[in-house]
Design a protein around this motif. Structure first.
Motif, short mmCIF file in Angstrom:
data_model
loop_
_atom_site.label_atom_id
_atom_site.label_comp_id
_atom_site.label_asym_id
_atom_site.label_seq_id
_atom_site.Cartn_x
_atom_site.Cartn_y
_atom_site.Cartn_z
N UNK A 155 -18.24 44.56 1.16
CA UNK A 155 -19.21 44.64 0.09
C UNK A 155 -19.54 46.29 0.09
N UNK A 156 -19.74 46.65 -1.21
CA UNK A 156 -19.99 47.87 -1.55
C UNK A 156 -21.59 48.29 -1.25
N UNK A 157 -21.87 49.66 -1.36
CA UNK A 157 -23.22 49.77 -1.06
C UNK A 157 -23.91 50.38 -2.51
N UNK A 158 -25.19 50.02 -2.59
CA UNK A 158 -25.84 50.23 -3.77
C UNK A 158 -26.37 51.77 -3.80
N UNK A 159 -26.14 52.44 -4.83
CA UNK A 159 -26.86 53.92 -4.80
C UNK A 159 -28.33 53.95 -5.08
N UNK A 200 -28.77 63.98 -12.78
CA UNK A 200 -28.06 62.58 -13.02
C UNK A 200 -28.31 61.47 -12.12
N UNK A 201 -28.66 61.86 -10.94
CA UNK A 201 -29.01 60.80 -10.03
C UNK A 201 -30.24 60.16 -9.91
N UNK A 202 -31.27 60.92 -10.77
CA UNK A 202 -32.57 60.47 -10.78
C UNK A 202 -32.74 59.03 -11.13
N UNK A 203 -32.10 58.60 -12.47
CA UNK A 203 -32.40 57.43 -13.18
C UNK A 203 -31.49 56.45 -12.13
N UNK A 204 -30.43 56.57 -11.38
CA UNK A 204 -30.02 55.56 -10.37
C UNK A 204 -31.15 55.34 -9.15
N UNK A 263 -29.93 53.81 -19.49
CA UNK A 263 -30.80 54.47 -18.59
C UNK A 263 -30.08 55.75 -17.84
N UNK A 264 -28.97 55.35 -17.21
CA UNK A 264 -28.42 56.05 -16.23
C UNK A 264 -27.27 57.00 -17.03
N UNK A 265 -27.06 56.75 -18.28
CA UNK A 265 -26.17 57.56 -19.16
C UNK A 265 -27.00 58.75 -19.55
#
Lengths: 332, 332
Positions: free
Chosen positions: A155-159, A179-183, B178-180
């Motif tokens: 399994x991956x890991x969710x950002x 760029x990471x904020x909306x994640x 949203x992420x883009x």
């Protein structure tokens, strides 16, 4: 045809002369454009050893363009008595003897924040690749294992929801954070100084940043303070679910300790665009499944190549017409 | 020990019974937790052909949990005369005969928007990988070519400034958009209906979306309208610098035409998490350098696995205690 050739060469003689060291990766895409504006000395095309080449041909050279890996040392600068300007194609300037330039009054122009967006994109791309095991899954499919072995199940890991620690909140670090904020990540950072313009949490030392983060993204300059700043202690503080991304310079991480931590599972993964002794990459790293290795390409986009040409030629043209440089490095 | 075993088995007899089809990928991580709440029939562990197994053991089963790839057809449903609820572990429901469920009054619960963030992350990750050639660069380094051949020079393409067309602006499409946004992309979309809640530009047909986009990201459901919606015409409209990402279902793209366009350079690249005949992936795709292939893992994160368990067990518990389901598919 002869008349044309004569005219061209006559005009070329009038062009201001520059020397190119390296050459910068992007230079080759724009050689014709540079050559239409400047008479370009290309030491890499000469059979002569560099000092002899410089002594023979570069005595009167006033401006140099150099790549981010060419070491512009005091002993090379000594062969360039008329030098007044160095334009670097890179963001980092650790390859240039800045003290010597300062002593000699040589101005240095840099790519500055030109590539910040390109680098930030690669940082996010490497991070998603490591967390979501994209390159590893790609290998699995390409090797035909999906059909043979059934579902890929690690399994991956969710950002989303992760604590991201940014090391060096300059232009690149801030572009990564944005760029990471909306994640849905929570951003904190460590920097020489607290930045009053941002609301991200400041951590006064790297160890504390690693302790409180799931992910570290290295975006700072390489200098004597940051060399091997990411040592075994910091990696252990990041922890066995931690991921590190480096888009700055390889030597900011103690690479031997990083390999040890990855092999022992002391950290979960790494996305690396830079290495201590490029282009050498340790064999131990190259066989690990939980790392993504990238050949120092953070700025290598078509768009950045065009930006490079415009800024470098703009700086050189400004210099030769006695205008202010577009991206001068302050003489601190 | 015997007394304990006796007690457990006595209690297990009192638990509501469910049948699991597939099983869903995430099921195995939570088998113990499900088994502590439900008596679980596991047809995949039986030697009997499925119809016989169902006839023998599932006559009174009221609730089923099924994976996103298990085909729950009318003929299987016929063997489950008491069925009142199907809980699907997946977002897409194209594997379930919804008409038959509706006719029989069987409620269907879905993962709904549970995994939208996970899927959106992978879409952005695949996109950055293709544009910035991350997996290709990774291969180059791992194979030792950086040291042997020198710099990796195929320039990547910068995401910033690109026109992104989202096909299907549901929950996943909106999470992708949203992420883009902070990457500096301009978003437009095509959907069955214009969404009044968003400011992205609506394109009334897929061809127009492809014509005006640098990048297409497929986020829609697979149904008879969307099967092979991405055909050769649409790919040619996207153009030879265009990139396509698919995190929805493989058959939305005509895979044969996609391979043709990639081989001919009619489009620039593709990031694919889904394929027409999984786990089969055409050999022609597996050897291309400009594609990133992912083994249908968009939802496969540790976090989504936990979310799946909570929603699936929550739906089943709600059903058995006559409470409203948490994520009912509306009986349109």
């Amino acid at each position: 045809m002869d008349a044309m050739a004569g005219k061209q060469s006559f005009e070329a003689d009038q062009l201001p002369q520059i020397i190119v060291f390296g050459p910068p990766t992007f230079y080759k895409s724009h050689d014709k454009e540079f050559s239409s504006k400047f008479r370009v000395l290309k030491p890499w095309q000469s059979q002569l050893p560099l000092p002899e080449f410089l002594t023979a041909q570069a005595k009167n050279i006033r401006a140099a363009l150099c790549s981010g890996v060419f070491k512009l040392t005091a002993s090379i600068l000594r062969h360039l008595p008329s030098l007044e300007l160095v334009v670097s194609g890179s963001v980092g300037l650790n390859h240039i003897d800045l003290l010597e330039c300062r002593r000699r009054g040589i101005a240095v122009a840099t790519a500055s924040t030109l590539y910040s967006g390109d680098v930030a994109e690669l940082a996010v791309g490497l991070l998603l690749d490591v967390l979501r095991k994209i390159s590893a899954g790609n290998r699995f499919v390409r090797n035909g294992l999906w059909l043979k072995q059934g579902d890929y199940y690690p399994l991956g890991s969710k950002l989303e929801g992760k604590q991201v620690g940014i090391v060096g909140l300059g232009s690149i670090g801030q572009e990564v954070a944005k760029r990471l904020e909306p994640f849905g990540c929570t951003i904190s950072y460590h920097s020489r100084n607290r930045k009053l313009s941002v609301s991200y949490k400041f951590q006064p030392n790297i160890h504390q940043l690693a302790t409180t983060s799931d992910i570290l993204i290295i975006c700072c300059a390489l200098n004597e303070e940051t060399r091997h700043m990411i040592n075994r202690d910091v990696l252990l503080a990041l922890g066995n679910e931690g991921v590190i991304v480096n888009v700055a310079r390889g030597a900011i991480i103690d690479e031997r300790e990083l390999v040890w931590c990855l092999e022992k599972g002391e950290i979960a993964g790494a996305g690396l665009d830079v290495f201590e002794n490029e282009p050498y990459v340790p064999q131990e790293l190259r066989v690990l499944d939980n790392v993504v290795l990238s050949p120092h390409v953070a700025v290598l986009t078509v768009e950045a190549s065009r930006d490079f040409y415009e800024l470098a030629s703009g700086n050189l043209e400004a210099f030769f017409s006695n205008q202010p440089l577009l991206s001068l490095v302050p003489n601190e």
